[in-house]
Each structure stands twice: as structure tokens, then as C-alpha cells.
Design a protein around this motif. Structure first.
Motif, short mmCIF file in Angstrom:
data_model
loop_
_atom_site.label_atom_id
_atom_site.label_comp_id
_atom_site.label_asym_id
_atom_site.label_seq_id
_atom_site.Cartn_x
_atom_site.Cartn_y
_atom_site.Cartn_z
N LEU A 151 -19.32 2.71 -7.67
CA LEU A 151 -18.22 1.75 -7.75
C LEU A 151 -18.65 0.53 -8.55
O LEU A 151 -17.89 0.03 -9.40
CB LEU A 151 -17.78 1.36 -6.35
N ILE A 152 -19.86 0.04 -8.31
CA ILE A 152 -20.36 -1.13 -9.05
C ILE A 152 -20.48 -0.79 -10.53
O ILE A 152 -20.16 -1.61 -11.40
CB ILE A 152 -21.71 -1.60 -8.46
N ARG A 153 -20.96 0.41 -10.84
CA ARG A 153 -21.05 0.81 -12.25
C ARG A 153 -19.67 0.78 -12.90
O ARG A 153 -19.52 0.37 -14.06
CB ARG A 153 -21.66 2.21 -12.36
N ASN A 154 -18.65 1.21 -12.16
CA ASN A 154 -17.29 1.17 -12.71
C ASN A 154 -16.84 -0.27 -12.96
O ASN A 154 -16.16 -0.55 -13.96
CB ASN A 154 -16.32 1.85 -11.73
N TYR A 155 -17.22 -1.19 -12.08
CA TYR A 155 -16.88 -2.59 -12.29
C TYR A 155 -17.56 -3.14 -13.55
O TYR A 155 -16.95 -3.90 -14.32
CB TYR A 155 -17.29 -3.43 -11.08
N ILE A 156 -18.83 -2.76 -13.77
CA ILE A 156 -19.53 -3.21 -14.98
C ILE A 156 -18.82 -2.68 -16.22
O ILE A 156 -18.60 -3.42 -17.19
CB ILE A 156 -21.00 -2.76 -14.95
N HIS A 157 -18.46 -1.40 -16.20
CA HIS A 157 -17.74 -0.82 -17.34
C HIS A 157 -16.40 -1.52 -17.54
O HIS A 157 -15.96 -1.71 -18.69
CB HIS A 157 -17.53 0.68 -17.13
N LEU A 158 -15.73 -1.90 -16.45
CA LEU A 158 -14.45 -2.59 -16.56
C LEU A 158 -14.63 -3.93 -17.26
O LEU A 158 -13.82 -4.31 -18.12
CB LEU A 158 -13.84 -2.78 -15.17
N ILE A 159 -15.69 -4.66 -16.92
CA ILE A 159 -15.96 -5.94 -17.59
C ILE A 159 -16.19 -5.71 -19.08
O ILE A 159 -15.67 -6.44 -19.93
CB ILE A 159 -17.19 -6.63 -16.97
N ILE A 160 -16.97 -4.69 -19.41
CA ILE A 160 -17.25 -4.40 -20.82
C ILE A 160 -15.97 -4.03 -21.56
O ILE A 160 -15.73 -4.50 -22.69
CB ILE A 160 -18.29 -3.27 -20.93
N HIS A 161 -15.12 -3.23 -20.94
CA HIS A 161 -13.87 -2.85 -21.60
C HIS A 161 -12.93 -4.04 -21.75
O HIS A 161 -12.23 -4.16 -22.78
CB HIS A 161 -13.18 -1.72 -20.81
N GLU A 162 -12.89 -4.91 -20.76
CA GLU A 162 -12.08 -6.11 -20.90
C GLU A 162 -12.60 -6.97 -22.05
O GLU A 162 -11.82 -7.55 -22.81
CB GLU A 162 -12.10 -6.92 -19.59
N ALA A 163 -13.92 -7.04 -22.19
CA ALA A 163 -14.52 -7.83 -23.27
C ALA A 163 -14.17 -7.24 -24.64
O ALA A 163 -14.02 -7.98 -25.62
CB ALA A 163 -16.03 -7.89 -23.09
N LEU A 164 -14.07 -5.92 -24.71
CA LEU A 164 -13.74 -5.28 -26.00
C LEU A 164 -12.37 -5.72 -26.51
O LEU A 164 -12.10 -5.64 -27.71
CB LEU A 164 -13.78 -3.76 -25.85
N LYS A 165 -11.52 -6.18 -25.61
CA LYS A 165 -10.18 -6.61 -26.02
C LYS A 165 -10.18 -8.04 -26.58
O LYS A 165 -9.19 -8.47 -27.17
CB LYS A 165 -9.23 -6.58 -24.81
N LEU A 166 -11.26 -8.76 -26.37
CA LEU A 166 -11.30 -10.18 -26.71
C LEU A 166 -11.86 -10.41 -28.10
O LEU A 166 -12.56 -9.57 -28.67
CB LEU A 166 -12.13 -10.95 -25.69
N GLN A 167 -11.59 -11.56 -28.63
CA GLN A 167 -12.12 -11.96 -29.93
C GLN A 167 -13.45 -12.65 -29.74
O GLN A 167 -13.63 -13.45 -28.82
CB GLN A 167 -11.14 -12.91 -30.64
N PRO A 168 -14.44 -12.40 -30.62
CA PRO A 168 -15.75 -13.05 -30.49
C PRO A 168 -15.67 -14.53 -30.82
O PRO A 168 -14.81 -14.97 -31.57
CB PRO A 168 -16.62 -12.32 -31.51
N SER A 169 -16.57 -15.28 -30.22
CA SER A 169 -16.67 -16.70 -30.54
C SER A 169 -17.23 -16.88 -31.93
O SER A 169 -18.12 -16.15 -32.37
CB SER A 169 -17.59 -17.40 -29.52
N GLU A 170 -16.74 -17.86 -32.63
CA GLU A 170 -17.17 -18.11 -34.01
C GLU A 170 -18.00 -19.38 -34.13
O GLU A 170 -18.23 -19.87 -35.23
CB GLU A 170 -15.94 -18.20 -34.94
N ASN A 171 -18.40 -19.94 -33.01
CA ASN A 171 -19.10 -21.24 -33.04
C ASN A 171 -20.61 -21.13 -33.07
O ASN A 171 -21.31 -22.05 -32.70
CB ASN A 171 -18.67 -22.07 -31.82
N PHE A 172 -21.12 -19.97 -33.49
CA PHE A 172 -22.55 -19.85 -33.66
C PHE A 172 -23.01 -20.70 -34.83
O PHE A 172 -22.34 -20.83 -35.84
CB PHE A 172 -22.94 -18.39 -33.95
N GLU A 173 -24.19 -21.26 -34.68
CA GLU A 173 -24.79 -22.02 -35.78
C GLU A 173 -26.21 -21.57 -35.98
O GLU A 173 -26.96 -21.40 -35.02
CB GLU A 173 -24.78 -23.53 -35.46
N GLN A 174 -26.59 -21.36 -37.22
CA GLN A 174 -27.98 -21.06 -37.52
C GLN A 174 -28.80 -22.32 -37.26
O GLN A 174 -28.34 -23.44 -37.50
CB GLN A 174 -28.15 -20.64 -38.99
N GLN A 175 -29.98 -22.15 -36.73
CA GLN A 175 -30.84 -23.31 -36.52
C GLN A 175 -31.15 -23.98 -37.85
O GLN A 175 -31.32 -23.33 -38.87
CB GLN A 175 -32.15 -22.87 -35.86
N LYS A 176 -31.23 -25.31 -37.84
CA LYS A 176 -31.52 -26.03 -39.07
C LYS A 176 -32.88 -25.62 -39.63
O LYS A 176 -33.06 -25.46 -40.82
CB LYS A 176 -31.48 -27.55 -38.80
#
Length: 292
Positions: A151-176
Motif C-alpha cells: 500500500l505504501i509503495r502505491n502511495y509513493i507511485h501516486l506521488i510520482i504520477h501526480e508530479a508527472l502532471k506538474l510543470q518543473p520549476s524554472e528558478n534554478f541558478e548555476q552557481q557563480k
């Protein structure tokens, strides 16, 4: 971390290793990323607050709620900036998730792979939904239900699948200072392989090329960064760290030389003997006998 008040770090780590999974609620705990062996466990965090997350050679300034995916093979660190910092964290081994042969490795998923999307911005409605999943995992791990791990494994997969629907953050910055950051990442990745705790699990990274591949950069770039930052080559750092571990294993374990050689990634004990003698001036057996 209210879920672990009164429990020692040792008890937590022993339980985590035994079960391959743990989930808990964060309550103004900025040190939650530093209490377990990160070389063995994947991590998913749902956090609300202000922080800076350093992941490989990139940094992300987070304010509000984010969903973070941590790979044990990719160095990361967390700087909490706000006084209030809440959410949930779950840790799990790849063995716990028990992916089928047809499933891709976690290291190749879009969230856990090097160069992938490790951080996602979360809306309030998404936060409430994900909160519910984490709470269900927390409740389930306390039950005696025979199939709770499934059941817990299914919850982890559910989180991953929900994340697949989302857009990635674009606020990454390369270190100076890119060379300095790459060097820091390399040194942390090197250190994460130690201590060697099992003679049946050899080091996965042995050469400068191995580390460059793991960090998704060219070996020449890694070598230049390390050399300019530390004054020593990538190979020198690797060699010295393996030599220190070899000495520790000879002193503190009853493993034979062949087992130590294998655990450190040497194909044959002869190769290890030659390596060790070149570094210390004596062979491993003589070194061990001198300690008695």
C-alpha cells in the motif's frame, strides 16, 4: 521532527535500514536532511517555507510549497531560511519499491535522474492533496496490516504520477563560481561512498570518468575544476580516499584481504596489493600485522 522525539539517531537509522522505508512530519526542523545515510535512500519532501536547495551544480531558492525528489547518487544540501518550515519527508530504498523488470530504474526517472527535474512548485490545492497522501503513509506504517508495504509503495507511485502532471520549476541558478561548486559536488559524492559497510557491495565509482559520468559532465571539465580549486587532481583525491578506507578496513574489520580488495572495487587482490604498497610502502597483510 515530532515523530521522532525521544528516539535516537541510531534507532532511527537501524529501523530505516531494516524496513527500507520511513515517513515523518516536519515541524520547524531544518536538520532533517542530515540524520540518515543518504547513499542508500531516495527521498521525497513536501515542504512549505523559505529555503535554498543545492542540487548537484545548481541551486533553487524556494518560497512557498515545493515537492523535492532526492537521489542518493546526487549530492544535495538544504538551507532553511524561514523560522517556520513544515511538511513531510519519506525515505525509501530502490529495493523497497521493488520495481518490476519492465519498470525503469529510479535513476532514469525524470525526477531522480541527474539533470532531471528535482523540484516542483506546488499550489495550495495540490499541497492539500499531497498532504493527504503523506498522512496516509504515516498512518499505514504504524499498522499491522499484512500488505501495508504494498500500500505504501502505491502511495509513493501516486506521488510520482501526480508530479508527472506538474510543470518543473524554472528558478534554478548555476552557481557563480561553477568550478568551485562542481568541486564541492565531486568531493561530497566521493565521501558518500564511505564508509564501506558490506564486503559484498563494491564501490560503484572508482575513476574520474565514473564521477564525471555520474555528474553528467565531461571528465576534462571535472578535472580542471578540481585541480584549479584544490590544487590536486581528481584521481589523487579518489586514490587518497580509497587508501584511507583500506587502512580503516584492515584495522577495524576481520575481512580478509580479498574481501577488502573486492569491496573497494579491485577486480583481483593482486591489484589491491600493488595499489596499497605503492601508497604505503608495505602490503596489506604486513600493514595489518604491524597494528597488532
Amino acid at each position: 521532527m515530532a515523530a521522532k522525539i525521544g528516539r535516537s539517531v541510531s534507532e532511527f537509522n537501524n529501523e530505516l535500514k531494516l524496513r527500507g522505508f520511513n515517513v515523518w512530519q516536519l515541524e520547524s526542523d531544518s536538520n532533517a536532511t542530515k540524520i540518515y545515510s543518504r547513499k542508500d535512500f531516495y527521498k521525497i519532501c513536501l515542504t512549505t517555507g523559505k529555503s535554498i536547495i543545492h542540487y548537484a551544480d545548481r541551486s533553487f531558492e524556494a518560497e512557498g510549497t515545493v515537492l523535492f525528489f532526492g537521489n542518493p547518487h546526487v549530492p544535495y544540501s538544504w538551507e532553511t531560511l524561514s523560522t517556520t518550515y513544515v511538511g513531510y519527508t519519506c525515505l525509501f530504498s530502490e529495493d523497497f519499491l521493488r520495481l518490476s523488470e519492465r519498470s525503469e530504474s529510479l535513476q532514469q526517472s525524470p525526477f531522480f535522474k541527474i539533470g532531471g527535474t528535482s523540484i516542483l512548485k506546488i499550489t495550495e490545492s495540490q499541497r492539500l492533496f499531497l498532504n493527504t497522501i503523506f498522512q496516509k503513509m504515516m498512518e499505514e506504517q504504524q499498522t499491522d496490516y499484512t500488505y501495508k508495504d504494498d500500500l505504501i509503495r502505491n502511495y509513493i507511485h501516486l506521488i510520482i504520477h501526480e508530479a508527472l502532471k506538474l510543470q518543473p520549476s524554472e528558478n534554478f541558478e548555476q552557481q557563480k563560481n561553477a568550478l568551485s561548486r562542481i568541486t564541492s559536488v565531486f568531493l561530497e559524492l566521493l565521501e558518500r561512498q564511505f564508509p564501506v559497510e558490506n564486503s559484498d557491495r563494491p564501490l560503484s565509482l572508482r575513476t574520474a570518468q565514473d564521477y564525471a559520468n555520474s555528474l553528467a559532465i565531461h571528465a576534462n571539465y571535472l578535472n580542471r575544476a578540481v585541480k584549479e580549486t584544490t590544487g590536486r587532481s581528481t584521481t589523487t583525491h579518489i586514490t587518497e580516499r580509497i587508501a584511507r578506507e583500506a587502512k580503516a578496513l584492515l584495522q577495524h574489520t576481520d575481512w580478509n584481504v580479498a574481501e577488502i580488495a573486492y569491496s573497494l572495487g579491485f577486480e583481483y587482490p593482486t591489484y589491491f596489493n600493488n595499489f596499497f604498497k605503492k601508497i604505503t610502502g608495505m602490503n596489506p597483510t604486513t600493514f595489518r600485522e604491524a597494528l597488532v
